[in-house]
Design a protein around this motif. Structure first.
Motif, mmCIF file in Angstrom:
data_model
loop_
_atom_site.group_PDB
_atom_site.id
_atom_site.type_symbol
_atom_site.label_atom_id
_atom_site.label_comp_id
_atom_site.label_asym_id
_atom_site.label_seq_id
_atom_site.Cartn_x
_atom_site.Cartn_y
_atom_site.Cartn_z
ATOM 1 N N VAL A 161 -48.513 22.415 61.932
ATOM 2 C CA VAL A 161 -48.091 23.815 62.002
ATOM 3 C C VAL A 161 -47.430 24.190 60.670
ATOM 4 O O VAL A 161 -46.247 23.922 60.462
ATOM 5 N N ALA A 179 -48.380 26.350 70.604
ATOM 6 C CA ALA A 179 -47.417 27.379 70.210
ATOM 7 C C ALA A 179 -46.522 27.776 71.383
ATOM 8 O O ALA A 179 -45.295 27.882 71.237
ATOM 9 N N VAL A 197 -50.218 27.605 63.991
ATOM 10 C CA VAL A 197 -50.785 26.368 64.516
ATOM 11 C C VAL A 197 -52.248 26.271 64.092
ATOM 12 O O VAL A 197 -53.042 27.173 64.367
ATOM 13 N N ARG A 250 -45.197 30.968 61.667
ATOM 14 C CA ARG A 250 -45.568 29.631 62.151
ATOM 15 C C ARG A 250 -47.010 29.729 62.634
ATOM 16 O O ARG A 250 -47.313 30.492 63.546
ATOM 17 N N CYS A 294 -54.524 25.404 70.383
ATOM 18 C CA CYS A 294 -53.502 25.889 69.445
ATOM 19 C C CYS A 294 -52.494 26.803 70.134
ATOM 20 O O CYS A 294 -51.287 26.733 69.862
#
Length: 316
Positions: free
Chosen positions: A260, A59, A220, A218, A55
């Protein structure tokens, strides 16, 4: 009596032509790295699968502007993973012998993991002051499988991400940037959007970004897309999908095989003020994910899921 066809011989590496290729492409070995001419350039939709840092890698590659982290390589010199390097280079060894590999780079194959592994292997033997502008095309001999990032890293290691307000870390402390590097540094600094990583219990790979008129969260997520969508729909149907009255769920995008989710936030609030609401949302989401096994979505939740699905875009 039917004539039996002789089984295809296994290559020297012991991989059967009918087995899945070890590169992770999803194709059979004989149609990928086992074919004449080397690897087929196939798209690996989830290139970082199997890594605990998956993750964070997504990002850092997709939307974090300036950040570094020690890359947990199993052997060799210490390497720093970076979001962006000068002139968007794939890798460099600074004059002070510090090695860097860049994530936000142009790639020449369908497997980002394999391209990054090539950059790691290049910087291991590079000379100080040298730069790898781009990762080159496939050069492996037929029947060989080039390394992927999963082959070089400790799969259970997380990334300790350090965010930076600019790109001054590009240059050793006693060096003054000149020429193309100075110009690239100026342009990169001008493009940075203020970004913070949320640090709260149960919250990982979640970033607050000030985009100007509004701020965003945001986040993930590691779950399979359909399962995550179902859990988000359950929360949405209950009116529990926001982080509070000063936020709203904006939609989601796909990046490297992961979803996401994105929330619009009141930019007047500091990033730290969203950590507790994010932790509470994370707890609600974990509960919703767990409940899916015992309680299928009802009609209202299915309608909510359809609405959420219509607000998706694909980045990669």
């Amino acid at each position: 009596m039917a004539k039996r066809t002789a089984a295809a011989p296994k290559p020297e590496g012991g991989i059967s032509p009918r087995q899945p290729c070890p590169c992770g492409s999803g194709k059979r070995y004989k149609a990928c790295h086992g074919r004449a001419g080397g690897a087929a350039d196939v798209i690996v939709t989830r290139p970082f699968e199997g890594l605990a840092a998956e993750c964070e890698l997504v990002a850092l590659r997709e939307f974090v502007p300036s950040a570094t982290a020690r890359l947990p390589v199993r052997e060799g010199r210490e390497i720093t993973l970076a979001t962006v390097l000068p002139m968007a280079s794939a890798a460099l060894l600074r004059s002070d012998d510090q090695a860097f590999v860049g994530l936000q780079v142009q790639t020449r194959s369908g497997d980002v993991s394999r391209d990054l592994a090539r950059a790691v292997e290049w910087v291991r033997t590079a000379e100080p002051g040298h730069t790898l502008p781009v990762v080159g095309p496939e050069t492996a001999e037929a029947g060989t499988v080039p390394a992927r990032l999963q082959d070089l890293l400790d799969p259970d290691a997380e990334l300790d991400v350090e965010l930076h307000s600019d790109f001054s870390w590009w240059i050793p402390g006693d060096t003054e940037p000149t020429g193309e590097v100075a110009l690239s540094l100026e342009r990169a600094n001008a493009a940075i959007m203020p970004t913070e990583r949320l640090n709260a219990e149960g919250v990982k790979s979640a970033y607050w970004v000030d985009a100007g008129e509004k701020a965003h969260l945001r986040w993930v997520r590691p779950e399979p897309e359909e399962r995550l969508l179902a859990a988000l729909a359950r929360l949405s149907a209950r009116g529990e999908l926001a982080l509070g009255e000063d936020s709203r769920y904006a939609g989601s995008f796909r990046a490297h095989g992961l979803l996401v989710p994105v929330w619009d936030l009141d930019r007047e609030k500091h990033a730290r003020e969203w950590e507790q609401p994010a932790a509470e949302l994370g707890a609600r989401l974990a509960e919703a994910l767990e409940s899916l096994d015992a309680e299928p979505l009802d009609a209202a939740e299915r309608r909510s899921r359809d609405g959420l699905r219509g607000r998706q875009i694909t980045v990669r």
